[in-house]
Design a protein around this motif. Structure first.
Motif, PDB file in Angstrom:
ATOM      1  N   THR A 342      85.641  48.677 -81.949  1.00 51.22           N
ATOM      2  CA  THR A 342      86.637  47.620 -82.092  1.00 51.22           C
ATOM      3  C   THR A 342      86.457  46.565 -81.004  1.00 51.22           C
ATOM      4  O   THR A 342      86.513  45.355 -81.263  1.00 51.22           O
ATOM      5  CB  THR A 342      88.054  48.207 -82.005  1.00 51.22           C
ATOM      6  N   LEU A 343      86.224  47.036 -79.781  1.00 54.66           N
ATOM      7  CA  LEU A 343      86.058  46.121 -78.651  1.00 54.66           C
ATOM      8  C   LEU A 343      84.850  45.214 -78.844  1.00 54.66           C
ATOM      9  O   LEU A 343      84.930  43.994 -78.653  1.00 54.66           O
ATOM     10  CB  LEU A 343      85.919  46.925 -77.359  1.00 54.66           C
ATOM     11  N   VAL A 344      83.730  45.808 -79.267  1.00 53.95           N
ATOM     12  CA  VAL A 344      82.501  45.030 -79.415  1.00 53.95           C
ATOM     13  C   VAL A 344      82.495  44.247 -80.723  1.00 53.95           C
ATOM     14  O   VAL A 344      82.170  43.049 -80.753  1.00 53.95           O
ATOM     15  CB  VAL A 344      81.268  45.956 -79.351  1.00 53.95           C
ATOM     16  N   GLY A 345      82.875  44.913 -81.818  1.00 53.12           N
ATOM     17  CA  GLY A 345      82.809  44.266 -83.120  1.00 53.12           C
ATOM     18  C   GLY A 345      83.901  43.232 -83.337  1.00 53.12           C
ATOM     19  O   GLY A 345      83.623  42.041 -83.480  1.00 53.12           O
ATOM     20  N   GLY A 348      84.382  41.242 -79.769  1.00 53.61           N
ATOM     21  CA  GLY A 348      83.204  40.453 -79.426  1.00 53.61           C
ATOM     22  C   GLY A 348      82.810  39.458 -80.494  1.00 53.61           C
ATOM     23  O   GLY A 348      82.683  38.260 -80.234  1.00 53.61           O
ATOM     24  N   LEU A 349      82.626  39.950 -81.718  1.00 51.07           N
ATOM     25  CA  LEU A 349      82.122  39.090 -82.784  1.00 51.07           C
ATOM     26  C   LEU A 349      83.217  38.181 -83.350  1.00 51.07           C
ATOM     27  O   LEU A 349      83.060  36.962 -83.418  1.00 51.07           O
ATOM     28  CB  LEU A 349      81.509  39.933 -83.899  1.00 51.07           C
ATOM     29  N   VAL A 350      84.334  38.772 -83.755  1.00 48.35           N
ATOM     30  CA  VAL A 350      85.420  37.963 -84.316  1.00 48.35           C
ATOM     31  C   VAL A 350      86.010  37.045 -83.249  1.00 48.35           C
ATOM     32  O   VAL A 350      86.189  35.834 -83.462  1.00 48.35           O
ATOM     33  CB  VAL A 350      86.515  38.852 -84.929  1.00 48.35           C
ATOM     34  N   GLY A 351      86.303  37.614 -82.083  1.00 46.06           N
ATOM     35  CA  GLY A 351      86.819  36.786 -80.993  1.00 46.06           C
ATOM     36  C   GLY A 351      85.816  35.739 -80.556  1.00 46.06           C
ATOM     37  O   GLY A 351      86.184  34.596 -80.262  1.00 46.06           O
ATOM     38  N   ASN A 373      74.663  27.798 -87.647  1.00 41.39           N
ATOM     39  CA  ASN A 373      74.834  28.980 -86.799  1.00 41.39           C
ATOM     40  C   ASN A 373      76.307  29.398 -86.709  1.00 41.39           C
ATOM     41  O   ASN A 373      76.631  30.591 -86.756  1.00 41.39           O
ATOM     42  CB  ASN A 373      74.281  28.699 -85.402  1.00 41.39           C
ATOM     43  N   VAL A 374      77.206  28.417 -86.569  1.00 39.52           N
ATOM     44  CA  VAL A 374      78.627  28.737 -86.487  1.00 39.52           C
ATOM     45  C   VAL A 374      79.123  29.298 -87.821  1.00 39.52           C
ATOM     46  O   VAL A 374      79.911  30.247 -87.862  1.00 39.52           O
ATOM     47  CB  VAL A 374      79.438  27.497 -86.084  1.00 39.52           C
ATOM     48  N   ALA A 380      79.660  36.599 -90.527  1.00 42.44           N
ATOM     49  CA  ALA A 380      79.478  37.917 -89.908  1.00 42.44           C
ATOM     50  C   ALA A 380      80.801  38.470 -89.400  1.00 42.44           C
ATOM     51  O   ALA A 380      81.076  39.671 -89.510  1.00 42.44           O
ATOM     52  CB  ALA A 380      78.468  37.818 -88.766  1.00 42.44           C
ATOM     53  N   ALA A 381      81.651  37.591 -88.865  1.00 40.65           N
ATOM     54  CA  ALA A 381      82.955  38.027 -88.358  1.00 40.65           C
ATOM     55  C   ALA A 381      83.822  38.570 -89.488  1.00 40.65           C
ATOM     56  O   ALA A 381      84.516  39.581 -89.331  1.00 40.65           O
ATOM     57  CB  ALA A 381      83.657  36.860 -87.659  1.00 40.65           C
ATOM     58  N   ILE A 382      83.778  37.924 -90.656  1.00 40.57           N
ATOM     59  CA  ILE A 382      84.557  38.391 -91.809  1.00 40.57           C
ATOM     60  C   ILE A 382      84.062  39.754 -92.270  1.00 40.57           C
ATOM     61  O   ILE A 382      84.852  40.665 -92.573  1.00 40.57           O
ATOM     62  CB  ILE A 382      84.472  37.366 -92.950  1.00 40.57           C
TER      63      ILE A 382
END
Length: 406
Positions: A342-345, A348-351, A373-374, A380-382
């Motif tokens: 949760t912390l990394v995915g 990290g990714l969503v945040g 890229n954005v 990827a975040a979704i």
């Protein structure tokens, strides 16, 4: 002291912790650094916003007051959100101390919530009314909010400091042999420590202004004269702020108990040296210095402060026989893996996607269109958020079914 240590160890959660206590200690230090960064920024921004409001007749000051009012408003939200994690990690490995301190000053612990709500409402009223041509009396809302922010800082300081003095708990609970369950007193305040941490608001807003001036360089609506005003003001506040903060820091260093040996601990003196170095360095900065470097260096100083704060707590409690290394450990690998995933995915990714999006859109004047890229990062975040949600429910249902069968 041995009896006190025995009592504190007996007060620990019998369920123990799901991983190494040192892991939670490290996470507490890291998350507290993030939390205190926004505490300092909010204090500094709110104080300077009030000063700028009362000097809004001078060039650029009215605009700066409006900007910093918005910064402080957002800062309060972030310091609250980011304060949850270090509080939870504190409750995991220092639960006897934290709960004892809160019970001894129960009214103040509750008052913290109420006063923070009132402070935020007053600041929001100031934010809503702080516009061009604003009436002078609206500054009263800001002063009330700022005073309550300082009071809330004092409450949190006292609750944290009382943790370190278990030898006095019984005296506070039953002074003169008479039990006092009112929780109406803040029993211990270490003024040098409180003043030092609060004084960091001055350099915090200073380095923010330097980063602010750099951030808006691409936008034409932030003209060079205004950006140079903000950058120069930020440099002065940062250099003087770090130098001023050094005074209560040294006072804090020398009020440490002689028996603890903390007064000459190298980490404490490294923190003092870092403050002095930051004061000298920021005083010599010029317009060619990258605006984010002072902010990054300042966060490193806060990291050192977080480590020093934890060393003081560990040494102080060890004298009474309490060490987090002795906390019962009952490994729970699925939960631990889910936490770090949760912390990394998600974190990290969503945040990270939100931060990148906000950063780039904010530097663009007018309509912003995300590049490839954005857009890819957003997709990827979704996906990660969907996977995390599915795993969360599947894991919960699996545990429920297993326990139902048993």
């Amino acid at each position: 002291m041995a009896d006190i240590g025995t009592i504190m160890n007996a007060m620990r959660d019998p369920a123990g912790v799901p991983g190494s206590p040192v892991l939670f200690q490290a996470l507490m230090v890291i998350t507290w650094s993030l939390h205190i960064a926004f505490v300092n920024l909010t204090l500094g921004a709110s104080g300077l916003a009030i000063f700028a409001f009362h000097n809004r007749g001078k060039p650029h000051w009215a605009r700066l007051s409006i900007t910093l009012t918005q910064v402080a408003k957002v800062g309060v939200s972030l310091l609250i959100v980011l304060g949850v994690a270090p509080l939870l990690f504190t409750q995991v490995i220092y639960d006897p101390q934290w709960y004892a301190s809160n019970v001894l000053s129960g009214r103040w612990a509750i008052a913290f919530i109420l006063t923070l709500v009132v402070a935020y409402c007053c600041w929001f009223a100031f934010y809503y009314a702080n516009r061009e041509g604003a009436k002078k009396h609206i500054g009263l809302y800001a002063w009330i909010a700022f005073a309550l922010f300082c009071l809330d800082g004092l409450i949190m300081h006292a609750l944290s400091y009382q943790e370190l003095l278990p030898g006095q708990w019984m005296h506070w609970y039953a002074p003169g042999g008479v039990v006092d369950t009112s929780g109406a007193s803040l029993h211990a305040i270490q003024w040098p420590r409180y003043i030092f941490i609060m004084s960091l608001g001055l350099p915090a807003v200073g380095v923010f202004l330097m980063a602010y001036a750099h951030y808006f360089e691409p936008r034409e609506d932030h003209e060079p004269s205004y950006r140079e005003f903000a950058r120069a003001l930020g440099r002065r506040l940062a250099s003087r702020g770090f130098t001023i903060a050094l005074v209560p820091m040294l006072a804090w260093q020398f009020v440490q108990p002689a028996a603890s040996g903390l007064a000459w601990h190298p980490v404490g003196w490294a923190l003092a040296a870092a403050l002095l170095a930051m004061g000298i360095w920021t005083a010599r900065l010029d317009a060619t210095t990258h605006g984010y470097r002072p902010a990054a260096a300042s966060f490193a100083v806060l990291g050192l402060l977080a480590v020093w704060r934890e060393i003081i707590r560990a040494v102080s409690l060890k004298r009474f026989g309490y060490e987090i290394g002795n906390y019962p450990v009952h490994p729970d690998w699925p939960t631990t893996l889910l936490f770090f995933a949760t912390l990394v995915g998600v974190g990290g990714l969503v945040g990270g996607f939100y931060l990148v999006l906000l950063y780039r859109s904010g530097r663009t004047q007018g309509h912003y269109t995300a590049d490839k890229n954005v857009s890819l990062l957003g997709s990827a975040a979704i996906v990660v958020l969907g996977i995390w949600t599915a795993v969360f429910f599947i894991y919960g249902i699996a545990v429920w079914v297993r326990n139902s069968i048993i």
